[in-house]
Motif scaffolding. Structure first.
Motif, PDB file in Angstrom:
ATOM      1  N   ILE A   1     -26.086 -72.391  73.595  1.00  0.00           N
ATOM      2  CA  ILE A   1     -25.709 -71.208  72.811  1.00  0.00           C
ATOM      3  C   ILE A   1     -26.406 -69.993  73.417  1.00  0.00           C
ATOM      4  O   ILE A   1     -27.624 -69.878  73.342  1.00  0.00           O
ATOM      5  N   VAL A   2     -25.637 -69.103  74.026  1.00  0.00           N
ATOM      6  CA  VAL A   2     -26.244 -67.904  74.605  1.00  0.00           C
ATOM      7  C   VAL A   2     -26.398 -66.869  73.506  1.00  0.00           C
ATOM      8  O   VAL A   2     -25.430 -66.490  72.848  1.00  0.00           O
ATOM      9  N   THR A   3     -27.629 -66.430  73.283  1.00  0.00           N
ATOM     10  CA  THR A   3     -27.886 -65.528  72.164  1.00  0.00           C
ATOM     11  C   THR A   3     -28.750 -64.352  72.591  1.00  0.00           C
ATOM     12  O   THR A   3     -29.647 -64.498  73.412  1.00  0.00           O
ATOM     13  N   LEU A   4     -28.458 -63.213  72.017  1.00  0.00           N
ATOM     14  CA  LEU A   4     -29.341 -62.044  72.142  1.00  0.00           C
ATOM     15  C   LEU A   4     -29.899 -61.708  70.769  1.00  0.00           C
ATOM     16  O   LEU A   4     -30.348 -60.602  70.524  1.00  0.00           O
ATOM     17  N   GLY A   5     -29.842 -62.689  69.885  1.00  0.00           N
ATOM     18  CA  GLY A   5     -30.237 -62.408  68.507  1.00  0.00           C
ATOM     19  C   GLY A   5     -31.451 -63.182  68.039  1.00  0.00           C
ATOM     20  O   GLY A   5     -31.724 -63.247  66.847  1.00  0.00           O
ATOM     21  N   HIS A   6     -32.211 -63.747  68.982  1.00  0.00           N
ATOM     22  CA  HIS A   6     -33.269 -64.632  68.529  1.00  0.00           C
ATOM     23  C   HIS A   6     -34.413 -63.884  67.837  1.00  0.00           C
ATOM     24  O   HIS A   6     -35.150 -64.474  67.062  1.00  0.00           O
ATOM     25  N   ALA A   7     -34.534 -62.588  68.135  1.00  0.00           N
ATOM     26  CA  ALA A   7     -35.581 -61.791  67.474  1.00  0.00           C
ATOM     27  C   ALA A   7     -35.351 -61.704  65.971  1.00  0.00           C
ATOM     28  O   ALA A   7     -36.288 -61.436  65.216  1.00  0.00           O
ATOM     29  N   ALA A   8     -34.127 -61.932  65.533  1.00  0.00           N
ATOM     30  CA  ALA A   8     -33.857 -61.894  64.092  1.00  0.00           C
ATOM     31  C   ALA A   8     -34.783 -62.863  63.360  1.00  0.00           C
ATOM     32  O   ALA A   8     -35.393 -62.518  62.345  1.00  0.00           O
ATOM     33  N   PHE A   9     -34.898 -64.063  63.899  1.00  0.00           N
ATOM     34  CA  PHE A   9     -35.694 -65.098  63.233  1.00  0.00           C
ATOM     35  C   PHE A   9     -37.190 -64.837  63.386  1.00  0.00           C
ATOM     36  O   PHE A   9     -37.969 -65.070  62.461  1.00  0.00           O
ATOM     37  N   PHE A  10     -37.551 -64.351  64.556  1.00  0.00           N
ATOM     38  CA  PHE A  10     -38.940 -63.962  64.799  1.00  0.00           C
ATOM     39  C   PHE A  10     -39.337 -62.890  63.786  1.00  0.00           C
ATOM     40  O   PHE A  10     -40.390 -62.961  63.153  1.00  0.00           O
ATOM     41  N   GLY A  11     -38.450 -61.914  63.616  1.00  0.00           N
ATOM     42  CA  GLY A  11     -38.717 -60.808  62.699  1.00  0.00           C
ATOM     43  C   GLY A  11     -38.803 -61.255  61.249  1.00  0.00           C
ATOM     44  O   GLY A  11     -39.709 -60.852  60.511  1.00  0.00           O
ATOM     45  N   VAL A  12     -37.861 -62.115  60.847  1.00  0.00           N
ATOM     46  CA  VAL A  12     -37.895 -62.610  59.467  1.00  0.00           C
ATOM     47  C   VAL A  12     -39.204 -63.356  59.211  1.00  0.00           C
ATOM     48  O   VAL A  12     -39.851 -63.171  58.169  1.00  0.00           O
ATOM     49  N   GLY A  13     -39.620 -64.155  60.175  1.00  0.00           N
ATOM     50  CA  GLY A  13     -40.879 -64.884  60.037  1.00  0.00           C
ATOM     51  C   GLY A  13     -42.066 -63.945  59.948  1.00  0.00           C
ATOM     52  O   GLY A  13     -42.952 -64.100  59.095  1.00  0.00           O
ATOM     53  N   ALA A  14     -42.092 -62.947  60.827  1.00  0.00           N
ATOM     54  CA  ALA A  14     -43.211 -62.000  60.850  1.00  0.00           C
ATOM     55  C   ALA A  14     -43.296 -61.231  59.536  1.00  0.00           C
ATOM     56  O   ALA A  14     -44.372 -61.104  58.941  1.00  0.00           O
ATOM     57  N   TYR A  15     -42.149 -60.734  59.067  1.00  0.00           N
ATOM     58  CA  TYR A  15     -42.175 -59.967  57.816  1.00  0.00           C
ATOM     59  C   TYR A  15     -42.488 -60.855  56.616  1.00  0.00           C
ATOM     60  O   TYR A  15     -43.169 -60.427  55.683  1.00  0.00           O
ATOM     61  N   THR A  16     -41.999 -62.089  56.630  1.00  0.00           N
ATOM     62  CA  THR A  16     -42.313 -62.987  55.512  1.00  0.00           C
ATOM     63  C   THR A  16     -43.814 -63.223  55.416  1.00  0.00           C
ATOM     64  O   THR A  16     -44.430 -63.028  54.363  1.00  0.00           O
ATOM     65  N   ALA A  17     -44.419 -63.610  56.549  1.00  0.00           N
ATOM     66  CA  ALA A  17     -45.865 -63.855  56.546  1.00  0.00           C
ATOM     67  C   ALA A  17     -46.616 -62.574  56.219  1.00  0.00           C
ATOM     68  O   ALA A  17     -47.599 -62.591  55.467  1.00  0.00           O
ATOM     69  N   GLY A  18     -46.147 -61.468  56.792  1.00  0.00           N
ATOM     70  CA  GLY A  18     -46.829 -60.189  56.597  1.00  0.00           C
ATOM     71  C   GLY A  18     -46.762 -59.706  55.160  1.00  0.00           C
ATOM     72  O   GLY A  18     -47.782 -59.327  54.561  1.00  0.00           O
ATOM     73  N   ILE A  19     -45.578 -59.744  54.580  1.00  0.00           N
ATOM     74  CA  ILE A  19     -45.403 -59.240  53.214  1.00  0.00           C
ATOM     75  C   ILE A  19     -46.184 -60.103  52.222  1.00  0.00           C
ATOM     76  O   ILE A  19     -46.817 -59.602  51.295  1.00  0.00           O
TER      77      ILE A  19
ATOM     78  N   ALA B   1     -38.857 -70.191  65.579  1.00  0.00           N
ATOM     79  CA  ALA B   1     -38.988 -68.768  65.927  1.00  0.00           C
ATOM     80  C   ALA B   1     -39.658 -68.008  64.784  1.00  0.00           C
ATOM     81  O   ALA B   1     -40.488 -67.116  65.014  1.00  0.00           O
ATOM     82  N   GLY B   2     -39.311 -68.366  63.558  1.00  0.00           N
ATOM     83  CA  GLY B   2     -39.926 -67.727  62.392  1.00  0.00           C
ATOM     84  C   GLY B   2     -41.417 -68.018  62.319  1.00  0.00           C
ATOM     85  O   GLY B   2     -42.225 -67.136  61.975  1.00  0.00           O
ATOM     86  N   ILE B   3     -41.791 -69.241  62.668  1.00  0.00           N
ATOM     87  CA  ILE B   3     -43.211 -69.586  62.683  1.00  0.00           C
ATOM     88  C   ILE B   3     -43.937 -68.771  63.757  1.00  0.00           C
ATOM     89  O   ILE B   3     -45.047 -68.279  63.538  1.00  0.00           O
ATOM     90  N   ALA B   4     -43.276 -68.590  64.905  1.00  0.00           N
ATOM     91  CA  ALA B   4     -43.878 -67.766  65.963  1.00  0.00           C
ATOM     92  C   ALA B   4     -44.099 -66.344  65.447  1.00  0.00           C
ATOM     93  O   ALA B   4     -45.169 -65.755  65.642  1.00  0.00           O
ATOM     94  N   GLY B   5     -43.091 -65.794  64.776  1.00  0.00           N
ATOM     95  CA  GLY B   5     -43.231 -64.441  64.218  1.00  0.00           C
ATOM     96  C   GLY B   5     -44.339 -64.378  63.178  1.00  0.00           C
ATOM     97  O   GLY B   5     -45.135 -63.439  63.151  1.00  0.00           O
ATOM     98  N   GLY B   6     -44.385 -65.415  62.331  1.00  0.00           N
ATOM     99  CA  GLY B   6     -45.427 -65.475  61.314  1.00  0.00           C
ATOM    100  C   GLY B   6     -46.811 -65.520  61.931  1.00  0.00           C
ATOM    101  O   GLY B   6     -47.754 -64.881  61.456  1.00  0.00           O
ATOM    102  N   LEU B   7     -46.942 -66.279  63.022  1.00  0.00           N
ATOM    103  CA  LEU B   7     -48.225 -66.356  63.733  1.00  0.00           C
ATOM    104  C   LEU B   7     -48.641 -64.993  64.252  1.00  0.00           C
ATOM    105  O   LEU B   7     -49.810 -64.600  64.145  1.00  0.00           O
ATOM    106  N   LEU B   8     -47.683 -64.260  64.811  1.00  0.00           N
ATOM    107  CA  LEU B   8     -48.007 -62.938  65.343  1.00  0.00           C
ATOM    108  C   LEU B   8     -48.506 -62.029  64.228  1.00  0.00           C
ATOM    109  O   LEU B   8     -49.506 -61.315  64.382  1.00  0.00           O
ATOM    110  N   ALA B   9     -47.804 -62.072  63.089  1.00  0.00           N
ATOM    111  CA  ALA B   9     -48.206 -61.233  61.957  1.00  0.00           C
ATOM    112  C   ALA B   9     -49.616 -61.591  61.497  1.00  0.00           C
ATOM    113  O   ALA B   9     -50.467 -60.721  61.316  1.00  0.00           O
ATOM    114  N   GLN B  10     -49.869 -62.886  61.327  1.00  0.00           N
ATOM    115  CA  GLN B  10     -51.157 -63.310  60.779  1.00  0.00           C
ATOM    116  C   GLN B  10     -52.308 -63.064  61.748  1.00  0.00           C
ATOM    117  O   GLN B  10     -53.408 -62.715  61.334  1.00  0.00           O
TER     118      GLN B  10
END
Ligand SMILES: Nc1ncnc2c1ncn2[C@@H]1O[C@H](COP(=O)(O)OP(=O)(O)OP(=O)(O)O)[C@@H](O)[C@H]1O
Ligand SMILES: [Mg+2]
Lengths: 332, 251
Positions: A68-86, A233-242
């Motif tokens: 699956i070729v995607t340019l949208g993977h940051a969506a999940f990273f972002g959701v994870g980061a904001y979830t952990a952050g908020i 990807a969400g866990i990766a984003g969450g890690l960055l936030a935390q």
């Protein structure tokens, strides 16, 4: 069969043996541990690299394996980061449960968006993945009262890990935390790609027409791996936030989607370890180039990418494979 | 007459103005060896694609063992015992021969979606796949990537994948097309030795071959059934001869 010597492995054995752990697979972990002791002042960069490895690994599952070729993977990273952050900015300061929440939220977005967009193919699919990022970016921007909008999310409080290990100013705890999470994710990803489910994803990438013709529920499999990948990807984003205790709008941008794609392609997609090679190579090159040539460093990154996609389709690991193959041939 | 293994009733399909399936009424009996012949572009492959669900018919019914399957997905039809091969090789070219067949058998056995605690099940799948390769005498190529095999050997992998599904109805789209004569004899031999309980529909251009294999023949011309009968009836049919002689004059 009785006449053949018992030592010779059957083709079935050889097929199944792929799952077995090879010694070389311990190398990334040895390096990661060595870095912890050898470069104590570089641990924040090291943590960021580990997080990007995890993010690239999650992308490899859908891009490298399922195709699956995607340019949208940051969506999940972002959701994870904001979830952990908020959560952390609103009184939920326990990190491991925050990280689980980050993965779950991203997974939900993965299931819903995947269910809709994975019925399409090619450029349509590519554009739809991108559209998800744009929409989430705008949502995060508009919902400033909770996300901090363009100013970024502030006021995160992250408790000591397991109530015992404070996130210290040298980034030791953060590094080991990210390393442990990456290790668990790798164990799972490794199990997954060698499982019948993982092999069926490779089948979808190789020939989707044939997968339909052997009775494979292709859409369901794609949505499943899309969701699994989104969780990681969400866990990766969450890690960055935390670990940075901040979330900026840059977590959910086209640039971040493109950047992780570049890292994976650079390392080599579809081989599980491309993420472990590409992300550090990219981040270290970025770090050194940005220092030595702050104006043109992006040019050098671009040149590197051009060379890889033109002359080394399998990325750095593909080159290593080719070199080993050649060496073996010459020895014979 | 007993219930046929496969049946179509007034099956229609058009691509724009072009009718490629034209009111096709067709019966494939249980255990049949049935050939579908007709000139290039007659709609033979399209007919198979309609049966398997790769294409949606404009109208008409498709019955598998008496049950209407026209609304089902391709997957669901395979699960009900429909297997096919493709006119042009449609394989996992980067994967080994063994794994090509393993993927199919894993789907049939319902283990293909598993991630955890699958080692035992996967071994059984791979062993069944290997046994099938031995039966088709391509076991020595088991670990070779399919793309490294000559085309004729790849045709055998096509058939092996379909057989791995243990179909009740097997649709073979020109299994020997593009294969040099010695290998095509192997393929024919294989088709002849298929288990008797499988109903086989075979599309084939080579008439010697058709007459050797088939108990019944359907002739398709411009999307419609021209005639159906035993090989002797078809050989004696003036219209069929005209279609084929006309065809030969074009070549
Ligand atoms: N997807 C499609 N869109 C439009 N036309 C199509 C499509 N697929 C097939 N056709 C046309 O339908 C007709 C029947 O094609 P089909 O492939 O079924 O023929 P065939 O009998 O299998 O021929 P051959 O012996 O050459 O394999 C041809 O005229 C072909 O050009
Ligand atoms: Mg055809």
């Amino acid at each position: 069969m009785a006449t053949s010597p018992p030592k010779v492995p059957s083709p079935v054995d050889i097929l199944l043996r792929r799952r077995r752990l090879r010694p070389i697979e311990t190398l990334p972990w040895a390096i990661a541990v060595a870095v912890y002791f050898a470069f104590p002042t570089y641990l924040p960069l090291g943590t960021e690299i580990l997080i990007m490895v995890l993010f690239a690994l999650s992308l490899d599952l859908i891009l490298g394996y399922a195709g699956i070729v995607t340019l949208g993977h940051a969506a999940f990273f972002g959701v994870g980061a904001y979830t952990a952050g908020i959560l952390a900015a609103n009184g939920w300061s326990e990190p491991t449960s925050g990280l689980v929440a980050a993965g779950l939220m991203a997974g939900i977005v993965g299931v819903v968006s995947g269910f809709i967009i994975l019925r399409t193919h090619g450029v349509t699919l590519l554009m739809l993945t991108l559209a998800v990022v744009f929409m989430l970016h705008e949502a995060a921007n508009k919902a400033g009262f909770i996300t901090g909008g363009a100013d970024g999310l502030q006021g995160m409080v992250v408790d000591p890990l397991f109530g015992a290990f404070r996130f210290d100013m040298f980034g030791r705890t953060a590094y080991l935390y990210a390393l442990a999470v990456l290790f668990l994710a790798w164990l799972f990803a490794r199990l997954l790609v060698h499982s019948p489910f993982g092999r069926s994803l490779t089948g979808i990438r190789e020939n989707v027409t044939r997968m339909h013709a052997i009775g494979s529920p292709v859409h369901r499999r794609l949505v499943a791996i899309y969701a699994i990948s989104a969780v990681l990807a969400g866990i990766a984003g969450g890690l960055l936030a935390q670990t940075t205790q901040a979330v900026a709008l840059t977590v959910v941008t086209f640039e971040r989607s493109g950047g992780i794609l570049v890292m994976l392609i650079l390392g080599g997609a579809g081989r599980l370890y491309g993420a472990f090679v590409g992300a550090p190579a990219f981040m270290l090159a970025q770090d050194t180039l940005a220092k030595s040539d702050p104006v043109y460093w992006l040019f050098w990154i671009g040149l590197m990418l051009v060379l890889v996609v033109m002359f080394a389709r399998g990325g750095i690991l593909g080159l290593v494979d080719a070199a080993l193959h050649l060496a073996r041939r010459l020895r014979r | 007459m007993s219930r046929p293994a496969l049946e179509t009733r007034e099956l229609n399909k058009s691509f724009g103005a072009l009718a490629v399936a034209n009111n096709i009424d067709f019966r494939l009996e249980v255990g049949a060896r049935h050939a579908l012949i007709g000139p290039n572009g007659a709609g033979k492959t399209t007919f198979i694609n309609l049966i398997t669900g790769r294409l949606q018919p404009s109208s008409g019914r498709i019955l598998l063992a008496g049950e209407d399957i026209a609304g089902l997905s391709q997957e669901a039809r395979v699960k009900r015992g429909l297997g096919r091969t493709f006119q042009i090789n449609t394989l996992f070219r980067g994967l080994s021969v063994l794994e090509n067949v393993t993927l199919a058998i894993a789907e049939r056995q319902g283990v293909a979606g598993g991630i955890f605690r699958v080692a035992g099940a996967y071994r059984r799948v791979a062993e069944e796949a290997y046994a099938l390769l031995e039966r088709l005498r391509i076991a020595e190529d088991a670990l070779k990537p399919v793309r490294e095999l000559p085309y004729g050997r790849q045709r055998l992998v096509e058939i092996a994948i379909a057989l791995g599904l243990k179909p009740k109805v097997l649709l073979l789209d020109e299994p020997a097309a593009g294969v040099p004569t010695p290998e095509s004899a192997i393929i024919l031999d294989l088709v002849e030795r298929l288990p008797a309980e499988i109903a086989v529909l075979i599309i084939e251009h080579d008439m010697d071959l058709v007459f050797r294999l088939a108990q019944r023949i359907t002739v398709l011309v411009q999307g419609g059934v021209l005639v159906e009968g035993t090989p002797a009836e078809i050989a004696a049919d003036a219209r069929v001869r005209e279609v084929y002689l006309g065809e030969r004059r074009h070549d």
